[in-house]
Design a protein around this motif. Structure first.
Motif, PDB file in Angstrom:
ATOM      1  N   TYR A  17       0.820  -1.213   0.000  1.00  0.00           N
ATOM      2  CA  TYR A  17       0.000   0.000   0.000  1.00  0.00           C
ATOM      3  C   TYR A  17       0.855   1.264   0.000  1.00  0.00           C
ATOM      4  CZ  TYR A  17      -3.016  -3.788   1.443  1.00  0.00           C
ATOM      5  OH  TYR A  17      -3.649  -4.992   1.513  1.00  0.00           O
ATOM      6  N   THR A  18       1.975   1.209   0.732  1.00  0.00           N
ATOM      7  CA  THR A  18       2.839   2.391   0.800  1.00  0.00           C
ATOM      8  C   THR A  18       3.722   2.536  -0.431  1.00  0.00           C
ATOM      9  OG1 THR A  18       4.293   1.036   2.190  1.00  0.00           O
ATOM     10  CG2 THR A  18       2.862   2.624   3.304  1.00  0.00           C
ATOM     11  N   ILE A  20       2.080   2.942  -3.135  1.00  0.00           N
ATOM     12  CA  ILE A  20       1.128   3.781  -3.863  1.00  0.00           C
ATOM     13  C   ILE A  20       0.987   5.138  -3.193  1.00  0.00           C
ATOM     14  CG2 ILE A  20      -1.263   3.951  -4.676  1.00  0.00           C
ATOM     15  CD1 ILE A  20      -1.322   0.848  -4.527  1.00  0.00           C
ATOM     16  N   LEU A  21       0.830   5.119  -1.887  1.00  0.00           N
ATOM     17  CA  LEU A  21       0.693   6.347  -1.100  1.00  0.00           C
ATOM     18  C   LEU A  21       1.678   6.316   0.059  1.00  0.00           C
ATOM     19  CD1 LEU A  21      -3.198   6.740  -0.699  1.00  0.00           C
ATOM     20  CD2 LEU A  21      -1.702   8.105  -2.165  1.00  0.00           C
ATOM     21  N   ALA A  25      -0.660   9.326   4.258  1.00  0.00           N
ATOM     22  CA  ALA A  25      -1.799   9.566   3.368  1.00  0.00           C
ATOM     23  C   ALA A  25      -2.728   8.365   3.258  1.00  0.00           C
ATOM     24  CB  ALA A  25      -1.304   9.957   1.974  1.00  0.00           C
ATOM     25  N   ILE A  26      -2.346   7.227   3.830  1.00  0.00           N
ATOM     26  CA  ILE A  26      -3.200   6.033   3.786  1.00  0.00           C
ATOM     27  C   ILE A  26      -4.504   6.334   4.531  1.00  0.00           C
ATOM     28  CG2 ILE A  26      -3.428   3.631   4.531  1.00  0.00           C
ATOM     29  CD1 ILE A  26      -1.466   3.838   2.301  1.00  0.00           C
ATOM     30  N   PRO A  32      -7.017  10.603   5.990  1.00  0.00           N
ATOM     31  CA  PRO A  32      -5.612  10.190   6.061  1.00  0.00           C
ATOM     32  C   PRO A  32      -5.136  10.002   7.493  1.00  0.00           C
ATOM     33  CG  PRO A  32      -5.899  12.058   4.564  1.00  0.00           C
ATOM     34  CD  PRO A  32      -7.189  11.894   5.296  1.00  0.00           C
ATOM     35  N   LEU A  56       8.138   9.044  -1.546  1.00  0.00           N
ATOM     36  CA  LEU A  56       7.005   9.667  -2.231  1.00  0.00           C
ATOM     37  C   LEU A  56       6.776  11.100  -1.739  1.00  0.00           C
ATOM     38  CD1 LEU A  56       4.499   6.639  -2.206  1.00  0.00           C
ATOM     39  CD2 LEU A  56       6.066   7.344  -4.035  1.00  0.00           C
ATOM     40  N   GLY A  59       3.684  13.144  -2.692  1.00  0.00           N
ATOM     41  CA  GLY A  59       2.466  12.717  -2.002  1.00  0.00           C
ATOM     42  C   GLY A  59       2.307  13.388  -0.650  1.00  0.00           C
ATOM     43  N   ASP A  62       1.380  17.102  -1.372  1.00  0.00           N
ATOM     44  CA  ASP A  62      -0.029  17.196  -1.771  1.00  0.00           C
ATOM     45  C   ASP A  62      -0.945  17.009  -0.564  1.00  0.00           C
ATOM     46  OD1 ASP A  62       0.835  17.543  -4.356  1.00  0.00           O
ATOM     47  OD2 ASP A  62       0.418  15.467  -4.973  1.00  0.00           O
ATOM     48  N   LEU A  63      -0.603  16.055   0.289  1.00  0.00           N
ATOM     49  CA  LEU A  63      -1.427  15.770   1.466  1.00  0.00           C
ATOM     50  C   LEU A  63      -1.538  16.988   2.373  1.00  0.00           C
ATOM     51  CD1 LEU A  63      -2.896  13.804   3.409  1.00  0.00           C
ATOM     52  CD2 LEU A  63      -0.636  13.196   4.310  1.00  0.00           C
ATOM     53  N   LEU A 329      -6.543   1.065  -3.064  1.00  0.00           N
ATOM     54  CA  LEU A 329      -6.119   2.455  -3.233  1.00  0.00           C
ATOM     55  C   LEU A 329      -6.138   2.876  -4.703  1.00  0.00           C
ATOM     56  CD1 LEU A 329      -3.131   2.499  -0.723  1.00  0.00           C
ATOM     57  CD2 LEU A 329      -5.451   3.312  -0.338  1.00  0.00           C
TER      58      LEU A 329
END
Length: 329
Positions: A17-18, A20-21, A25-26, A32, A56, A59, A62-63, A329
């Motif tokens: 998962y990490t 991707i994000l 941000a998960i 989040p 990332l 990311g 953006d978060l 995700l």
């Protein structure tokens, strides 16, 4: 007050998962993980909010540009080439804290539900009155000394050292929840331009040189979310709070959703499931078992069989999908 949030980690235990994000941000309960950290900070008046990045990085940018943050300025400290750890990361960002007095350092992916709302205020008051170089917020935990290293203290909660092995002269160990108040003098103890650990490479040295470090216990609930199993267990526990009787945990979680969810969410408990669904999510005829969260704009098509599944923002789960213990995700 200045605050640094540690957001550079790769979240290796929570892969894929990490990949991707970044972990902060998960989505945890449709918002989040970092939003739960900001909720813990509450109404703390923040001058500079410094966030370090490595994995990332865009990311993370953006978060924190998206989340509503009560700070006069948000500053990113981008690490390149190699990750610096919590000590080295603070060392790289040191210029933002010099001359600003005591500051707060914590992870950007914590879920902490305090029983009392003034935990940070009390810890800051204790830090200042005792002239500590570091004040660590801790709680009781049965896995201290086995699964987790402990903060070993004397009878007055003065910190003697860290680790799974008792420190000579200690009377007990507390679990450190990743939140610490630091005097800017701690910056002198951080090795320059290398990866380091703030507790073992800086605070421990400060203790050996006679500086006061203290543990401040609090009553509350802290969740481990570092791997998929713990993440799902934490989700289940929090959904039980949200759908259960009034409690301080329920109050804290409801406040986090009110502050940081972009839309209304509905928590539901049935005989076989615990669910939290955002108002714009579309969950069509499907079999839902265990825990289930669907974020804003998520779509679950017909005929799915889902057990312990989190569906992220704007994610579509195709018709007929069978999945368990999964984050989409």
């Amino acid at each position: 007050m200045n605050v640094m949030l540690l957001a550079a980690g790769e979240g290796t235990r929570l892969r894929p998962y990490t990949s991707i994000l970044p972990k902060p941000a998960i989505p945890f309960l449709t918002i989040p993980l970092a939003a739960h950290v900001l909720n813990f900070l509450g109404d703390l008046e923040i001058n500079k909010l410094v966030v370090n990045t490595f994995h990332l990085p865009q990311g993370i940018h953006d978060l924190f540009h998206t989340l509503p943050i009560k700070a006069q300025s948000v500053i990113f400290s981008d690490e390149e080439g190699f990750i610096l750890g919590n000590g080295g990361g603070l060392g790289k960002a040191a210029s933002h804290f010099r001359g600003g007095g005591a500051f707060l350092l914590m992870n950007a992916d914590e879920v902490i539900l305090p029983k009392e709302e003034d935990v940070l205020q009390r810890a800051f008051a204790r830090h200042n009155s005792q002239k500590n170089i570091a004040t660590l917020i801790v709680k009781d935990h049965p896995d201290v000394g086995t699964k987790f290293g402990g903060v070993w203290v004397d009878a007055n909660n003065k910190v003697l050292g860290f680790g799974k092995t008792p420190i000579p002269g200690s009377v007990r160990a507390w679990h450190f929840v990743g939140v610490q108040i630091l005097d800017e003098k701690i910056l002198e103890y951080i090795p320059a331009n290398v990866e380091s650990n703030i507790l073992y490479d800086a605070v421990t040295v400060a203790i050996s040189q006679g500086h006061s470090v203290e543990a401040v216990p609090f009553e509350g609930t802290w969740f481990e979310t570092g791997n998929p199993q713990d993440f799902m267990e934490a989700t289940k526990a929090c959904l039980e709070f949200l759908t259960g009787e009034e409690s301080y945990q329920k109050k804290a979680l409801q406040l986090a959703l009110k502050r940081y969810s972009t839309e209304r969410t509905t928590a539901t408990r049935t005989v076989s499931s615990l669910t939290l669904v955002a108002s714009t999510a579309q969950v069509k005829t499907s079999s839902i078992q265990g825990v289930f969260c669907a974020g804003p704009g998520a779509i679950v098509e017909e005929g799915c069989e889902l057990t312990n599944v989190v569906v992220g923002k704007y994610v579509r789960v195709p018709a007929g999908t069978k999945a368990s213990n999964t984050i989409f995700l």
